[in-house]
Design a protein around this motif. Structure first.
Motif, PDB file in Angstrom:
ATOM      1  N   TYR A 129       0.817  -1.115  -0.025  1.00  0.00           N
ATOM      2  CA  TYR A 129      -0.044  -0.126   0.119  1.00  0.00           C
ATOM      3  C   TYR A 129       0.831   1.349  -0.143  1.00  0.00           C
ATOM      4  CZ  TYR A 129      -3.120   3.571   1.761  1.00  0.00           C
ATOM      5  OH  TYR A 129      -3.738   4.938   1.748  1.00  0.00           O
ATOM      6  N   ALA A 130       1.882   1.273   0.793  1.00  0.00           N
ATOM      7  CA  ALA A 130       2.799   2.418   0.810  1.00  0.00           C
ATOM      8  C   ALA A 130       3.473   2.619  -0.436  1.00  0.00           C
ATOM      9  CB  ALA A 130       3.845   2.154   1.893  1.00  0.00           C
ATOM     10  N   LEU A 131       3.904   1.673  -1.123  1.00  0.00           N
ATOM     11  CA  LEU A 131       4.388   1.803  -2.363  1.00  0.00           C
ATOM     12  C   LEU A 131       3.435   2.433  -3.398  1.00  0.00           C
ATOM     13  CD1 LEU A 131       6.776   1.113  -4.295  1.00  0.00           C
ATOM     14  CD2 LEU A 131       5.714  -0.803  -4.838  1.00  0.00           C
ATOM     15  N   HIS A 132       2.343   1.982  -3.361  1.00  0.00           N
ATOM     16  CA  HIS A 132       1.386   2.383  -4.425  1.00  0.00           C
ATOM     17  C   HIS A 132       0.923   3.855  -4.150  1.00  0.00           C
ATOM     18  CE1 HIS A 132       1.171  -1.124  -7.157  1.00  0.00           C
ATOM     19  NE2 HIS A 132       1.329  -1.705  -6.461  1.00  0.00           N
ATOM     20  N   ALA A 133       0.711   3.909  -3.019  1.00  0.00           N
ATOM     21  CA  ALA A 133       0.134   5.399  -2.513  1.00  0.00           C
ATOM     22  C   ALA A 133       1.291   6.448  -2.859  1.00  0.00           C
ATOM     23  CB  ALA A 133       0.004   5.242  -0.890  1.00  0.00           C
ATOM     24  N   LEU A 134       2.411   6.244  -2.447  1.00  0.00           N
ATOM     25  CA  LEU A 134       3.683   6.914  -2.719  1.00  0.00           C
ATOM     26  C   LEU A 134       3.690   7.230  -4.231  1.00  0.00           C
ATOM     27  CD1 LEU A 134       6.090   6.078   0.022  1.00  0.00           C
ATOM     28  CD2 LEU A 134       4.625   8.368  -0.196  1.00  0.00           C
ATOM     29  N   GLY A 135       3.608   5.966  -4.816  1.00  0.00           N
ATOM     30  CA  GLY A 135       3.962   6.062  -6.542  1.00  0.00           C
ATOM     31  C   GLY A 135       2.778   6.811  -7.178  1.00  0.00           C
ATOM     32  N   GLU A 136       1.561   6.865  -6.816  1.00  0.00           N
ATOM     33  CA  GLU A 136       0.661   7.245  -7.379  1.00  0.00           C
ATOM     34  C   GLU A 136       0.337   9.071  -7.198  1.00  0.00           C
ATOM     35  OE1 GLU A 136      -3.135   5.506  -6.492  1.00  0.00           O
ATOM     36  OE2 GLU A 136      -2.418   3.434  -7.257  1.00  0.00           O
ATOM     37  N   THR A 137       0.773   9.301  -5.821  1.00  0.00           N
ATOM     38  CA  THR A 137       1.023  10.653  -5.286  1.00  0.00           C
ATOM     39  C   THR A 137       2.138  11.319  -6.310  1.00  0.00           C
ATOM     40  OG1 THR A 137       0.588  10.168  -2.867  1.00  0.00           O
ATOM     41  CG2 THR A 137       1.802  12.164  -3.309  1.00  0.00           C
ATOM     42  N   GLU A 138       3.278  10.692  -6.618  1.00  0.00           N
ATOM     43  CA  GLU A 138       4.270  11.162  -7.654  1.00  0.00           C
ATOM     44  C   GLU A 138       3.709  11.180  -8.684  1.00  0.00           C
ATOM     45  OE1 GLU A 138       8.558   9.766  -8.871  1.00  0.00           O
ATOM     46  OE2 GLU A 138       8.051   9.307  -6.986  1.00  0.00           O
ATOM     47  N   CYS A 139       2.692  10.612  -9.348  1.00  0.00           N
ATOM     48  CA  CYS A 139       2.270  10.689 -10.623  1.00  0.00           C
ATOM     49  C   CYS A 139       1.482  11.941 -10.475  1.00  0.00           C
ATOM     50  CB  CYS A 139       1.503   9.521 -10.800  1.00  0.00           C
ATOM     51  SG  CYS A 139       2.232   7.893 -11.429  1.00  0.00           S
ATOM     52  N   PHE A 140       0.486  12.283  -9.665  1.00  0.00           N
ATOM     53  CA  PHE A 140      -0.159  13.455  -9.530  1.00  0.00           C
ATOM     54  C   PHE A 140       0.633  14.765  -9.391  1.00  0.00           C
ATOM     55  CE2 PHE A 140      -3.732  10.249  -8.527  1.00  0.00           C
ATOM     56  CZ  PHE A 140      -4.391  10.684  -9.229  1.00  0.00           C
ATOM     57  N   LEU A 141       1.680  14.409  -8.556  1.00  0.00           N
ATOM     58  CA  LEU A 141       2.484  15.653  -8.370  1.00  0.00           C
ATOM     59  C   LEU A 141       3.471  16.213  -9.492  1.00  0.00           C
ATOM     60  CD1 LEU A 141       3.721  17.658  -6.233  1.00  0.00           C
ATOM     61  CD2 LEU A 141       5.500  16.147  -5.531  1.00  0.00           C
ATOM     62  N   LEU A 142       3.877  15.087 -10.288  1.00  0.00           N
ATOM     63  CA  LEU A 142       4.434  15.421 -11.508  1.00  0.00           C
ATOM     64  C   LEU A 142       3.395  16.231 -12.718  1.00  0.00           C
ATOM     65  CD1 LEU A 142       6.509  12.234 -12.308  1.00  0.00           C
ATOM     66  CD2 LEU A 142       7.528  14.405 -11.831  1.00  0.00           C
ATOM     67  N   ALA A 143       2.112  15.800 -12.526  1.00  0.00           N
ATOM     68  CA  ALA A 143       1.219  16.538 -13.287  1.00  0.00           C
ATOM     69  C   ALA A 143       1.023  17.936 -12.728  1.00  0.00           C
ATOM     70  CB  ALA A 143      -0.048  15.669 -13.348  1.00  0.00           C
ATOM     71  N   LEU A 144       0.864  18.018 -11.249  1.00  0.00           N
ATOM     72  CA  LEU A 144       0.897  19.361 -10.906  1.00  0.00           C
ATOM     73  C   LEU A 144       1.964  20.429 -11.174  1.00  0.00           C
ATOM     74  CD1 LEU A 144      -1.024  21.146  -8.952  1.00  0.00           C
ATOM     75  CD2 LEU A 144       0.541  20.301  -6.953  1.00  0.00           C
ATOM     76  N   MET A 145       3.044  19.800 -11.136  1.00  0.00           N
ATOM     77  CA  MET A 145       4.299  20.641 -11.512  1.00  0.00           C
ATOM     78  C   MET A 145       4.219  21.028 -13.067  1.00  0.00           C
ATOM     79  SD  MET A 145       7.268  18.051  -9.614  1.00  0.00           S
ATOM     80  CE  MET A 145       8.556  19.134  -9.937  1.00  0.00           C
ATOM     81  N   VAL A 146       3.812  20.466 -13.808  1.00  0.00           N
ATOM     82  CA  VAL A 146       3.377  21.066 -15.201  1.00  0.00           C
ATOM     83  C   VAL A 146       2.349  21.909 -15.260  1.00  0.00           C
ATOM     84  CG1 VAL A 146       2.031  19.337 -16.483  1.00  0.00           C
ATOM     85  CG2 VAL A 146       3.387  20.330 -17.648  1.00  0.00           C
ATOM     86  N   VAL A 147       1.344  21.701 -14.423  1.00  0.00           N
ATOM     87  CA  VAL A 147       0.228  23.029 -14.477  1.00  0.00           C
ATOM     88  C   VAL A 147       0.945  24.352 -13.902  1.00  0.00           C
ATOM     89  CG1 VAL A 147      -1.745  23.557 -13.106  1.00  0.00           C
ATOM     90  CG2 VAL A 147      -1.616  21.170 -14.153  1.00  0.00           C
ATOM     91  N   ASP A 148       1.734  24.194 -12.917  1.00  0.00           N
ATOM     92  CA  ASP A 148       2.539  25.452 -12.646  1.00  0.00           C
ATOM     93  C   ASP A 148       3.310  26.047 -13.840  1.00  0.00           C
ATOM     94  OD1 ASP A 148       3.969  27.299 -10.576  1.00  0.00           O
ATOM     95  OD2 ASP A 148       5.615  25.965 -11.228  1.00  0.00           O
ATOM     96  N   ARG A 149       4.162  25.243 -14.479  1.00  0.00           N
ATOM     97  CA  ARG A 149       4.760  25.759 -15.562  1.00  0.00           C
ATOM     98  C   ARG A 149       3.932  26.171 -16.477  1.00  0.00           C
ATOM     99  NH1 ARG A 149       8.587  27.936 -14.697  1.00  0.00           N
ATOM    100  NH2 ARG A 149       7.146  27.902 -12.371  1.00  0.00           N
ATOM    101  N   TYR A 150       2.754  25.572 -16.761  1.00  0.00           N
ATOM    102  CA  TYR A 150       1.947  25.886 -17.927  1.00  0.00           C
ATOM    103  C   TYR A 150       1.457  27.578 -17.558  1.00  0.00           C
ATOM    104  CZ  TYR A 150      -2.480  26.554 -20.488  1.00  0.00           C
ATOM    105  OH  TYR A 150      -3.634  27.002 -21.364  1.00  0.00           O
ATOM    106  N   LEU A 151       0.958  27.613 -16.145  1.00  0.00           N
ATOM    107  CA  LEU A 151       0.699  28.992 -15.541  1.00  0.00           C
ATOM    108  C   LEU A 151       1.492  29.995 -15.865  1.00  0.00           C
ATOM    109  CD1 LEU A 151      -1.452  28.083 -12.734  1.00  0.00           C
ATOM    110  CD2 LEU A 151      -2.502  28.726 -14.808  1.00  0.00           C
ATOM    111  N   ALA A 152       2.766  29.775 -15.436  1.00  0.00           N
ATOM    112  CA  ALA A 152       3.903  30.732 -15.457  1.00  0.00           C
ATOM    113  C   ALA A 152       4.351  31.061 -16.808  1.00  0.00           C
ATOM    114  CB  ALA A 152       5.040  29.986 -14.811  1.00  0.00           C
ATOM    115  N   ILE A 153       4.238  30.140 -17.800  1.00  0.00           N
ATOM    116  CA  ILE A 153       4.447  30.581 -19.355  1.00  0.00           C
ATOM    117  C   ILE A 153       3.284  31.188 -20.042  1.00  0.00           C
ATOM    118  CG2 ILE A 153       5.501  29.517 -21.520  1.00  0.00           C
ATOM    119  CD1 ILE A 153       7.037  27.514 -19.893  1.00  0.00           C
ATOM    120  N   ASN A 154       2.091  30.526 -19.645  1.00  0.00           N
ATOM    121  CA  ASN A 154       1.129  31.088 -20.558  1.00  0.00           C
ATOM    122  C   ASN A 154       0.280  32.260 -20.053  1.00  0.00           C
ATOM    123  OD1 ASN A 154       1.609  28.345 -21.728  1.00  0.00           O
ATOM    124  ND2 ASN A 154      -0.420  28.571 -22.813  1.00  0.00           N
ATOM    125  N   ASN A 155       0.640  32.541 -18.390  1.00  0.00           N
ATOM    126  CA  ASN A 155      -0.048  33.707 -18.057  1.00  0.00           C
ATOM    127  C   ASN A 155       0.794  34.422 -16.912  1.00  0.00           C
ATOM    128  OD1 ASN A 155      -3.207  33.142 -18.527  1.00  0.00           O
ATOM    129  ND2 ASN A 155      -2.487  31.396 -18.203  1.00  0.00           N
TER     130      ASN A 155
END
Length: 311
Positions: A102-128
């Motif tokens: 459970y710990a492995l998959h919870a942390l792994g899936e958290t990492e997946c969502f965090l990587l997506a969140l980081m690109v949202v941040d870059r999207y806002l910084a460059i586009n707005n």
């Protein structure tokens, strides 16, 4: 009477790489170095961002969150791998196995969502860029950073619970170096079709959806960057995104291969080495060596430390 003859499994045996004697010694050295480098590198990033005022921006706030997550992620698997390679122990209790899973998959899936969140941040910084400082306040960034953790730990519950509720009556040998969903489901003596389906649904939600989000947003980011007239502006924009894009591509490529089709292939443990041992120690170097701000801040911190030591 048939149920009474069943033997309930109380522990599992992790097979690891016990049939590759020479490779085990090499792998032990690689895993040890990877773990040390990953811990040291990510702690360095966290300390550097914390002490350097010029790095107190949303992008580096998410990078430190990612660094902290990486430390936790590798600590779930690599210590057990080292114990297996040292021949210290190959068994793990049923409860310990399920907790690790459970710990492995919870942390792994958290990492997946965090990587997506980081690109949202870059999207806002460059586009707005004009509205970016007003949108990405420290309070809002802190709230956003919690979302991947909540999503990762909740979504991973579904396949984990379905796997835990399966009947295990033998055999108990897991052809992996950590407790994973597919190998456990393959060992169950009850029908695992529902748990397989739950694993695939969780993989789509936590892997495919964030990956598609990253691809779509980066396509728009590249389109926007190409419109920038000055070469210096293009280079600066690409430099802030290239590191994240490299990390995301390496991480998602192996994750998608393993978990979108959880069949428990004999090659899964070699693919698992990529995202649990090989790529984590590379991430701090990707974020530092390809980032001018981080390199300058690191040089500044080293000079300050050297001056203090000389005094």
């Amino acid at each position: 009477m048939q149920d009474a003859n069943k033997t309930t499994v109380t522990k599992f045996v992790l097979m690891g790489f016990n049939n590759l004697d020479i490779f085990e010694k090499i792998l032990f050295f690689i895993a040890t170095m990877a773990y040390v480098i990953c811990i040291f590198g990510n702690f360095t990033i966290i300390i550097l961002v914390r002490v350097e005022p010029s790095l107190h921006t949303p992008m580096y706030f998410f990078i430190t969150t990612f660094a902290f997550l990486e430390i936790m992620f590798v600590s779930v698997t690599i210590p057990k791998l080292l114990a297996l390679l040292m021949k210290a122990t190959s068994t793990i209790s049923m409860i310990g196995c399920f907790v690790q899973m459970y710990a492995l998959h919870a942390l792994g899936e958290t990492e997946c969502f965090l990587l997506a969140l980081m690109v949202v941040d870059r999207y806002l910084a460059i586009n707005n860029p004009l509205r970016y400082p007003a949108i990405m306040t420290h309070k809002f960034c802190s709230a956003l950073a919690i979302v991947p953790w909540i999503a990762g730990f909740i979504i991973s519950l579904m396949p984990s619970i379905c796997t835990i509720l399966l009947d295990y009556c033998g055999p108990n040998e897991i052809n992996q170096f950590f407790c994973d969903l597919a190998p456990l489901q393959n060992l169950a003596c009850s029908d695992s079709s529902f748990s397989n389906l739950a694993t695939q649904i969780a993989a789509v939600l936590s892997v495919v959806f964030p990956f598609v989000t990253i691809v779509v947003l980066y396509t728009d980011i590249i389109h926007t960057v190409l419109k920038i007239e000055s070469n210096e502006g293009k280079q600066k924009a690409f430099s802030t995104c290239s590191s994240h894009l490299i990390v995301a591509c390496i991480f998602y490529s192996t994750i998608i291969i393993v978990y979108i089709r959880p069949k428990g292939s004999q090659y899964d443990k070699f693919l698992a080495l990529m995202y649990t041992v090989i790529t984590p120690p590379l991430n701090p170097f990707i974020y530092t060596l390809r980032n001018t701000d981080v390199k300058n801040s690191l040089r500044k911190l080293i000079r300050q430390l050297l001056r203090e030591l000389s005094l």
